[in-house]
Design a protein around this motif. Sequence first.
Motif, mmCIF file in Angstrom:
data_model
loop_
_atom_site.group_PDB
_atom_site.id
_atom_site.type_symbol
_atom_site.label_atom_id
_atom_site.label_comp_id
_atom_site.label_asym_id
_atom_site.label_seq_id
_atom_site.Cartn_x
_atom_site.Cartn_y
_atom_site.Cartn_z
ATOM 1 N N THR A 1 27.321 -28.954 -2.523
ATOM 2 C CA THR A 1 26.551 -27.691 -2.353
ATOM 3 C C THR A 1 26.412 -27.223 -1.017
ATOM 4 O O THR A 1 26.516 -28.099 0.104
ATOM 5 C CB THR A 1 25.257 -27.638 -3.033
ATOM 6 N N VAL A 2 25.894 -26.223 -0.858
ATOM 7 C CA VAL A 2 25.409 -25.695 0.731
ATOM 8 C C VAL A 2 24.165 -25.953 0.839
ATOM 9 O O VAL A 2 23.222 -25.553 0.013
ATOM 10 C CB VAL A 2 25.766 -24.037 0.702
ATOM 11 N N GLN B 1 26.627 -31.163 7.753
ATOM 12 C CA GLN B 1 26.134 -31.807 6.809
ATOM 13 C C GLN B 1 25.775 -33.351 7.285
ATOM 14 O O GLN B 1 26.753 -34.216 7.051
ATOM 15 C CB GLN B 1 27.078 -31.584 5.646
ATOM 16 N N GLN B 2 24.637 -33.482 7.534
ATOM 17 C CA GLN B 2 24.244 -35.043 8.012
ATOM 18 C C GLN B 2 25.233 -35.200 8.744
ATOM 19 O O GLN B 2 25.657 -34.742 10.125
ATOM 20 C CB GLN B 2 24.171 -35.532 6.619
ATOM 21 N N ASN B 3 25.752 -36.716 8.685
ATOM 22 C CA ASN B 3 26.543 -37.464 9.657
ATOM 23 C C ASN B 3 27.991 -37.459 8.936
ATOM 24 O O ASN B 3 28.785 -38.323 9.421
ATOM 25 C CB ASN B 3 26.107 -38.938 9.934
ATOM 26 N N SER B 4 28.223 -36.567 8.047
ATOM 27 C CA SER B 4 29.667 -36.811 7.401
ATOM 28 C C SER B 4 30.429 -35.469 7.415
ATOM 29 O O SER B 4 31.661 -35.746 7.478
ATOM 30 C CB SER B 4 29.240 -37.031 5.762
ATOM 31 N N ILE B 5 30.049 -34.311 7.671
ATOM 32 C CA ILE B 5 30.671 -33.123 7.629
ATOM 33 C C ILE B 5 30.418 -32.090 8.975
ATOM 34 O O ILE B 5 29.474 -31.827 9.085
ATOM 35 C CB ILE B 5 30.749 -32.320 6.203
ATOM 36 N N PRO B 6 31.348 -32.025 9.731
ATOM 37 C CA PRO B 6 31.067 -31.289 10.914
ATOM 38 C C PRO B 6 30.967 -29.826 10.619
ATOM 39 O O PRO B 6 31.428 -29.141 9.368
ATOM 40 C CB PRO B 6 32.596 -31.444 11.736
ATOM 41 N N ALA B 7 30.544 -29.143 11.505
ATOM 42 C CA ALA B 7 30.551 -27.567 11.673
ATOM 43 C C ALA B 7 31.917 -27.282 11.501
ATOM 44 O O ALA B 7 32.707 -27.903 12.078
ATOM 45 C CB ALA B 7 29.805 -27.209 12.687
ATOM 46 N N TYR B 8 32.215 -26.171 10.898
ATOM 47 C CA TYR B 8 33.586 -25.447 10.897
ATOM 48 C C TYR B 8 34.542 -26.318 10.320
ATOM 49 O O TYR B 8 35.720 -26.551 10.824
ATOM 50 C CB TYR B 8 34.031 -24.938 12.060
ATOM 51 N N ALA B 9 34.125 -27.292 9.160
ATOM 52 C CA ALA B 9 35.407 -28.437 8.877
ATOM 53 C C ALA B 9 35.901 -27.780 7.671
ATOM 54 O O ALA B 9 35.106 -27.372 6.593
ATOM 55 C CB ALA B 9 34.408 -29.533 8.624
ATOM 56 N N PRO B 10 37.328 -27.641 7.610
ATOM 57 C CA PRO B 10 38.021 -27.562 6.637
ATOM 58 C C PRO B 10 37.885 -28.669 5.510
ATOM 59 O O PRO B 10 37.598 -29.904 5.946
ATOM 60 C CB PRO B 10 39.307 -27.234 6.771
ATOM 61 N N LEU B 11 37.724 -28.423 4.165
ATOM 62 C CA LEU B 11 37.406 -29.550 3.249
ATOM 63 C C LEU B 11 38.783 -29.822 2.347
ATOM 64 O O LEU B 11 39.282 -28.925 1.846
ATOM 65 C CB LEU B 11 36.172 -29.326 2.322
ATOM 66 N N ILE B 12 38.904 -31.082 2.063
ATOM 67 C CA ILE B 12 40.056 -31.392 1.118
ATOM 68 C C ILE B 12 39.568 -31.939 -0.120
ATOM 69 O O ILE B 12 38.864 -32.902 -0.039
ATOM 70 C CB ILE B 12 40.996 -32.463 1.686
ATOM 71 N N PHE B 13 39.575 -31.334 -1.459
ATOM 72 C CA PHE B 13 39.345 -31.986 -2.420
ATOM 73 C C PHE B 13 40.382 -32.261 -3.486
ATOM 74 O O PHE B 13 41.282 -31.364 -3.749
ATOM 75 C CB PHE B 13 38.094 -31.181 -3.344
ATOM 76 N N ASP B 14 40.401 -33.365 -4.088
ATOM 77 C CA ASP B 14 41.242 -33.681 -4.961
ATOM 78 C C ASP B 14 40.537 -33.610 -6.340
ATOM 79 O O ASP B 14 39.704 -34.551 -6.450
ATOM 80 C CB ASP B 14 42.196 -35.252 -4.954
ATOM 81 N N VAL B 15 41.012 -32.772 -7.278
ATOM 82 C CA VAL B 15 40.173 -32.646 -8.291
ATOM 83 C C VAL B 15 41.060 -32.865 -9.536
ATOM 84 O O VAL B 15 42.182 -32.479 -9.877
ATOM 85 C CB VAL B 15 39.497 -31.135 -8.322
ATOM 86 N N GLU B 16 40.386 -33.387 -10.815
ATOM 87 C CA GLU B 16 40.967 -33.469 -12.040
ATOM 88 C C GLU B 16 40.073 -32.787 -13.014
ATOM 89 O O GLU B 16 38.902 -33.235 -13.169
ATOM 90 C CB GLU B 16 41.085 -34.911 -12.128
ATOM 91 N N VAL B 17 40.521 -31.748 -13.806
ATOM 92 C CA VAL B 17 39.760 -31.382 -15.019
ATOM 93 C C VAL B 17 39.508 -32.215 -16.003
ATOM 94 O O VAL B 17 40.698 -32.181 -16.951
ATOM 95 C CB VAL B 17 39.889 -29.843 -15.158
ATOM 96 N N GLY C 1 33.156 -23.115 2.358
ATOM 97 C CA GLY C 1 32.536 -24.424 2.414
ATOM 98 C C GLY C 1 31.146 -24.476 2.888
ATOM 99 O O GLY C 1 30.133 -23.736 2.353
ATOM 100 N N TYR C 2 31.006 -25.058 3.947
ATOM 101 C CA TYR C 2 29.677 -25.184 4.769
ATOM 102 C C TYR C 2 29.665 -24.409 6.176
ATOM 103 O O TYR C 2 28.466 -24.369 6.733
ATOM 104 C CB TYR C 2 29.319 -26.764 4.972
ATOM 105 N N GLY C 3 30.777 -23.697 6.412
ATOM 106 C CA GLY C 3 30.565 -22.936 7.725
ATOM 107 C C GLY C 3 30.171 -23.527 8.888
ATOM 108 O O GLY C 3 30.677 -24.717 9.293
ATOM 109 N N GLU C 4 29.414 -22.946 9.565
ATOM 110 C CA GLU C 4 28.586 -23.656 10.947
ATOM 111 C C GLU C 4 27.612 -24.531 10.812
ATOM 112 O O GLU C 4 27.346 -25.379 11.597
ATOM 113 C CB GLU C 4 27.877 -22.511 11.781
ATOM 114 N N ARG C 5 27.224 -24.844 9.663
ATOM 115 C CA ARG C 5 26.395 -25.872 9.203
ATOM 116 C C ARG C 5 26.986 -27.366 9.135
ATOM 117 O O ARG C 5 27.671 -27.532 8.001
ATOM 118 C CB ARG C 5 25.581 -25.548 7.911
#
Length: 334
Positions: free
Chosen positions: A332-333, A286-302, A280-284
């Motif tokens: 994106t990164v 992302q603004q005020n929404s995603i911490p550093a070293y944060a695992p991300l959860i995506f619910d996706v429908e194709v 994902g974003y690693g140590e970066r």
Amino acid sequence: MKKSILVLTAAAGLLFASCQNFKKAEGGLEYKFLKDNGGEKAVGGDILAMDLIVATDRDSVLANTYDLGMSQIAPVIPDSLMQGGYPGDNNTMLKMLGEGDSAIFRLNLDTMAAKTGQPKPEFADKYIQFTIKVKKVFKKGNLTDSALFDQVNKYYLAEIESLKKSEEGKISSYVEKNKLSPKKTASGLQYVIKEEGTGANPVVGDTVVINYTGGLTNGKIFDTSDPEVAKKNSIFHPMKPYEALRVRVGHTPVIAGWTEGLQLLKKGGKATLIIPSALGYGERQQQNSIPAYAPLIFDVEVVDIIAGPKEEPNPLAPPVGQGAPVIEGAPTVK
């Protein structure tokens, strides 16, 4: 990097406290101590590490360090170096606090407009509220700037390392809490197929049309293609086009977890992707929404898969998910 962390920014997350028992300070500033540790208060030149929540008097949260798992680093500006400051401003708040203190401040917007010549913000009426808990005070004293910043930097890096170490536990807790049995790829990506879909899986060069919702393991949603989900989670932006997103696999610059995860799905398929920060974003942060070293959860429908030329990705282009340019609406990164 040292300069970048020594900036007082908005952060938020707690509900407004009772309007009773607030005291008045200069410049219309109102305050109420939740805890006065009785220690020495900060002075010009000191630096505070603190948990911070900023909200408006319309009950709208602007930012929250608790969501990011990182302290806000804030310098106390000496009077001799102040430009545009006034009694009752942000710097006034910091000088009222010491290590271990916690308090609520209400910054008077009429005073701010009058003293700075800037218009009142449209997102608030009378004040902005700061809920602050001071975790540590770095005393300037006779230290050189370099020595002081070195102390702050070590504290900052220790917090980053703590986030890094906690990532595996966050993923495990999320899986257990939601009673999931995900499959895991060699890269560390975990996924749960909720609906299989039909047809072939997409490959590099194909365009995958998807609906998605992205969040953190604590349940906080930070992005979605669904306007109703955005409104429900207070992240709706009127200028954003809420519609299915097109991702050309291997070409659209999305995070690596998406590039891999989308190739596991078929048309009509639905899945939950559990993406470790390495994909994902690693140590970066992302603004005020995603911490550093944060695992991300995506619910996706194709929604659809559009076959494309099966050429290899351009070797001269930025690696997908690694510093590639930002595409509006795609995770994106940066």
